[in-house]
Design a protein around this motif. Structure first.
Motif, PDB file in Angstrom:
ATOM      1  N   HIS A  49       0.808  -1.213   0.000  1.00 10.85           N
ATOM      2  CA  HIS A  49       0.000   0.000   0.000  1.00 10.85           C
ATOM      3  C   HIS A  49       0.841   1.264   0.000  1.00 10.85           C
ATOM      4  O   HIS A  49       0.653   2.172  -0.799  1.00 10.85           O
ATOM      5  N   ASN A  50       1.773   1.320   0.942  1.00 14.12           N
ATOM      6  CA  ASN A  50       2.282   2.613   1.409  1.00 14.12           C
ATOM      7  C   ASN A  50       3.783   2.782   1.209  1.00 14.12           C
ATOM      8  O   ASN A  50       4.505   3.155   2.132  1.00 14.12           O
ATOM      9  N   ALA A  51       4.249   2.536  -0.005  1.00 11.82           N
ATOM     10  CA  ALA A  51       5.645   2.759  -0.399  1.00 11.82           C
ATOM     11  C   ALA A  51       6.625   2.219   0.638  1.00 11.82           C
ATOM     12  O   ALA A  51       6.543   1.057   1.041  1.00 11.82           O
ATOM     13  N   LEU A  52       7.542   3.067   1.126  1.00 13.86           N
ATOM     14  CA  LEU A  52       8.616   2.611   2.006  1.00 13.86           C
ATOM     15  C   LEU A  52       8.136   2.182   3.390  1.00 13.86           C
ATOM     16  O   LEU A  52       8.780   1.364   4.053  1.00 13.86           O
ATOM     17  N   LEU A  53       7.000   2.707   3.838  1.00 14.86           N
ATOM     18  CA  LEU A  53       6.529   2.371   5.178  1.00 14.86           C
ATOM     19  C   LEU A  53       6.157   0.888   5.302  1.00 14.86           C
ATOM     20  O   LEU A  53       6.288   0.305   6.386  1.00 14.86           O
ATOM     21  N   ASP A  54       5.715   0.280   4.223  1.00 17.95           N
ATOM     22  CA  ASP A  54       5.367  -1.153   4.271  1.00 17.95           C
ATOM     23  C   ASP A  54       6.573  -2.007   4.682  1.00 17.95           C
ATOM     24  O   ASP A  54       6.493  -2.751   5.667  1.00 17.95           O
ATOM     25  N   PRO A  55       7.695  -1.927   3.953  1.00 19.49           N
ATOM     26  CA  PRO A  55       8.845  -2.758   4.363  1.00 19.49           C
ATOM     27  C   PRO A  55       9.422  -2.365   5.716  1.00 19.49           C
ATOM     28  O   PRO A  55       9.914  -3.228   6.453  1.00 19.49           O
ATOM     29  N   LEU A  56       9.344  -1.073   6.071  1.00 21.65           N
ATOM     30  CA  LEU A  56       9.879  -0.653   7.369  1.00 21.65           C
ATOM     31  C   LEU A  56       9.096  -1.284   8.515  1.00 21.65           C
ATOM     32  O   LEU A  56       9.675  -1.737   9.514  1.00 21.65           O
ATOM     33  N   ILE A  57       7.779  -1.316   8.383  1.00 23.06           N
ATOM     34  CA  ILE A  57       6.947  -1.921   9.429  1.00 23.06           C
ATOM     35  C   ILE A  57       7.231  -3.414   9.540  1.00 23.06           C
ATOM     36  O   ILE A  57       7.363  -3.958  10.644  1.00 23.06           O
ATOM     37  N   ILE A  58       7.358  -4.085   8.396  1.00 21.99           N
ATOM     38  CA  ILE A  58       7.666  -5.522   8.427  1.00 21.99           C
ATOM     39  C   ILE A  58       9.024  -5.752   9.078  1.00 21.99           C
ATOM     40  O   ILE A  58       9.218  -6.692   9.850  1.00 21.99           O
ATOM     41  N   ALA A  59       9.982  -4.870   8.789  1.00 27.55           N
ATOM     42  CA  ALA A  59      11.342  -5.030   9.300  1.00 27.55           C
ATOM     43  C   ALA A  59      11.409  -4.888  10.816  1.00 27.55           C
ATOM     44  O   ALA A  59      12.056  -5.689  11.501  1.00 27.55           O
TER      45      ALA A  59
ATOM     46  N   LEU B 285       6.193  23.564   2.310  1.00 25.31           N
ATOM     47  CA  LEU B 285       6.493  24.465   1.197  1.00 25.31           C
ATOM     48  C   LEU B 285       7.442  23.881   0.161  1.00 25.31           C
ATOM     49  O   LEU B 285       7.398  24.263  -1.011  1.00 25.31           O
ATOM     50  N   MET B 286       8.310  22.963   0.586  1.00 27.30           N
ATOM     51  CA  MET B 286       9.341  22.477  -0.327  1.00 27.30           C
ATOM     52  C   MET B 286       9.187  21.004  -0.703  1.00 27.30           C
ATOM     53  O   MET B 286       9.413  20.632  -1.856  1.00 27.30           O
ATOM     54  N   VAL B 287       8.823  20.163   0.249  1.00 28.95           N
ATOM     55  CA  VAL B 287       8.796  18.717  -0.018  1.00 28.95           C
ATOM     56  C   VAL B 287       7.429  18.243  -0.489  1.00 28.95           C
ATOM     57  O   VAL B 287       7.304  17.629  -1.554  1.00 28.95           O
ATOM     58  N   GLN B 288       6.385  18.531   0.288  1.00 28.81           N
ATOM     59  CA  GLN B 288       5.051  18.022  -0.046  1.00 28.81           C
ATOM     60  C   GLN B 288       4.583  18.404  -1.452  1.00 28.81           C
ATOM     61  O   GLN B 288       4.013  17.554  -2.159  1.00 28.81           O
ATOM     62  N   PRO B 289       4.805  19.641  -1.918  1.00 30.91           N
ATOM     63  CA  PRO B 289       4.346  19.993  -3.273  1.00 30.91           C
ATOM     64  C   PRO B 289       4.998  19.162  -4.378  1.00 30.91           C
ATOM     65  O   PRO B 289       4.461  19.076  -5.486  1.00 30.91           O
ATOM     66  N   LYS B 290       6.149  18.560  -4.087  1.00 24.01           N
ATOM     67  CA  LYS B 290       6.855  17.787  -5.109  1.00 24.01           C
ATOM     68  C   LYS B 290       6.467  16.308  -5.106  1.00 24.01           C
ATOM     69  O   LYS B 290       6.919  15.550  -5.969  1.00 24.01           O
ATOM     70  N   VAL B 291       5.655  15.906  -4.144  1.00 25.86           N
ATOM     71  CA  VAL B 291       5.213  14.508  -4.086  1.00 25.86           C
ATOM     72  C   VAL B 291       4.061  14.337  -5.072  1.00 25.86           C
ATOM     73  O   VAL B 291       2.948  14.818  -4.841  1.00 25.86           O
ATOM     74  N   THR B 292       4.320  13.651  -6.162  1.00 28.20           N
ATOM     75  CA  THR B 292       3.316  13.516  -7.227  1.00 28.20           C
ATOM     76  C   THR B 292       2.428  12.289  -7.061  1.00 28.20           C
ATOM     77  O   THR B 292       1.332  12.233  -7.610  1.00 28.20           O
ATOM     78  N   GLU B 293       2.898  11.288  -6.331  1.00 32.26           N
ATOM     79  CA  GLU B 293       2.103  10.077  -6.100  1.00 32.26           C
ATOM     80  C   GLU B 293       1.684  10.033  -4.633  1.00 32.26           C
ATOM     81  O   GLU B 293       2.530  10.097  -3.743  1.00 32.26           O
ATOM     82  N   ILE B 294       0.394   9.903  -4.393  1.00 25.46           N
ATOM     83  CA  ILE B 294      -0.106   9.928  -3.013  1.00 25.46           C
ATOM     84  C   ILE B 294       0.460   8.773  -2.184  1.00 25.46           C
ATOM     85  O   ILE B 294       0.587   8.879  -0.961  1.00 25.46           O
ATOM     86  N   GLU B 295       0.828   7.667  -2.862  1.00 27.77           N
ATOM     87  CA  GLU B 295       1.397   6.523  -2.140  1.00 27.77           C
ATOM     88  C   GLU B 295       2.735   6.866  -1.482  1.00 27.77           C
ATOM     89  O   GLU B 295       3.171   6.183  -0.557  1.00 27.77           O
ATOM     90  N   PHE B 296       3.397   7.917  -1.979  1.00 24.46           N
ATOM     91  CA  PHE B 296       4.687   8.330  -1.418  1.00 24.46           C
ATOM     92  C   PHE B 296       4.551   9.427  -0.362  1.00 24.46           C
ATOM     93  O   PHE B 296       5.550   9.818   0.242  1.00 24.46           O
ATOM     94  N   LEU B 297       3.337   9.916  -0.151  1.00 23.80           N
ATOM     95  CA  LEU B 297       3.148  11.052   0.757  1.00 23.80           C
ATOM     96  C   LEU B 297       3.638  10.727   2.166  1.00 23.80           C
ATOM     97  O   LEU B 297       4.420  11.481   2.762  1.00 23.80           O
TER      98      LEU B 297
END
Length: 344
Positions: free
Chosen positions: A46-56, A283-295
């Motif tokens: 579902h959730n990009a990098l958070l999925d493997p981190l939680i499993i780890a 102002l700098m990071v969130q506007p550049k996130v184009t895929e909601i899965e990476f938010l």
């Protein structure tokens, strides 16, 4: 020895980071994971990098992760990811020519499994916030059967895994992780290899769909709206899937949170205390996130890199100018406010 210390240190830091990021992470079935056998975890994504981190962090074993090759483009990042036991795997979108590189990757995975290591694969092949277990790719079956062909004595165990989020794109969030019963890979070795692949895919798809909320693609939006109206507990996929299969006749709802004014107040206070990293995020990071899965992935990264730097820098600055009591009061204030916002 150095690698082990590094992995333990990273796990400890991530555990602390997850504690302050998630309201709670529920784990079910961890006792089912074999301790001394080769294991292949097969999880929904579902959730990009958070999925493997939680499993780890919720696993006593150190894991190897098959990770999309696109994130390995920078040599420095590739080296760092390598120390974290992440292995690049190529997809069609990476170019047909690059797919040939997967042969070496799959062989490396087979060797790891022969050595009784644990490997994590997200067999859906991509990530999506939809609460559905999507059709599985054949890549994982190739690793399974190539491992058994090269090393027939390997007692490979397959662990269907389901990860669920309350609101994957929001902060703070809650998550649940479900490990299924181990499935001996040898049970799927038949003379007809194509039949073996189909049976294995169907079995894993079925088991994963029990461990994660699975809303059929047909009428997905209509069903999701109904589930939200009924206030089902998305951290309990067994209950939610039962609600869906019963056509909403069997429903277990969770109480809606009341009196969120206090939490909202402390949320504003936390923004003030962390104004610089918050401003960088907004102002700098969130506007550049184009895929909601990476938010959530980028939010989590900012929260656990810039926030500690900001808090420590301001702590020492306050100690130098106003003295240690003021600095300590600020530090305790940040911790206390964060706990109220995240855990309440």
């Amino acid at each position: 020895m150095v690698k082990t210390i590094w992995l333990y240190s990273v796990r400890a830091y991530l555990n602390l980071a997850m504690f302050f990021y998630f309201k709670r992470i529920e784990v079910n079935g961890a006792h089912l994971i074999p301790k001394e056998k080769p294991v292949l975890f097969l999880c929904n994504h579902h959730n990009a990098l958070l999925d493997p981190l939680i499993i780890a962090i919720k696993n006593k074993r150190f894991l190897y992760f098959l990770t999309r090759a696109a994130v390995f483009k920078s040599p420095l990042i590739a080296k760092i990811l390598g120390t974290l036991q992440m292995v690049p795997v190529f997809r069609i979108r990476d170019g047909w020519a690059n797919l040939n590189n997967n042969s070496a990757i799959f062989k490396a995975c087979s060797k790891l499994l022969k050595e009784k290591e644990a490997v994590v694969i997200f067999p859906e092949g991509n990530h999506c916030l939809n609460r559905t277990v999507r059709p599985l790719s054949k890549g994982f079956t190739r690793i399974v059967f190539e491992t058994l062909e090269q090393f027939p004595k390997t007692d490979l165990q397959l662990i269907p895994t389901g990860i669920n989020y309350e609101h994957a794109e929001k902060f703070p969030d809650s998550a649940s992780l479900f490990f299924g019963n181990p499935i001996p890979a040898k049970d799927f070795v038949l003379k007809d290899k194509n039949k073996s692949v189909i049976l294995l895919k169907n079995k894993i798809q079925s088991e994963m769909s029990k461990l994660a909320t699975h809303i059929p693609s047909e009428n997905y939006t209509e069903i999701l709206v109904k589930l939200n109206e009924l206030q089902v507990d998305f951290l309990n996929p067994v209950s939610v899937n039962k609600t869906i299969s019963s056509n909403f006749k069997v429903v277990e709802s969770v109480e809606k949170k009341k009196n969120q004014f206090i939490k909202s107040f402390f949320y504003v206070v936390l923004i003030v205390l962390l104004i610089v990293p918050y401003a960088i995020w907004k102002l700098m990071v969130q506007p550049k996130v184009t895929e909601i899965e990476f938010l959530s992935t980028f939010r989590f990264t900012v929260a656990n890199t810039l926030v500690p730097i900001w808090v420590l820098a301001l702590f020492f600055m306050l100690a130098t100018i106003f003295g240690w009591p003021i600095a300590l009061a600020y530090f305790i204030g940040v911790l206390g406010t964060t706990l109220v916002v995240v855990k309440s």
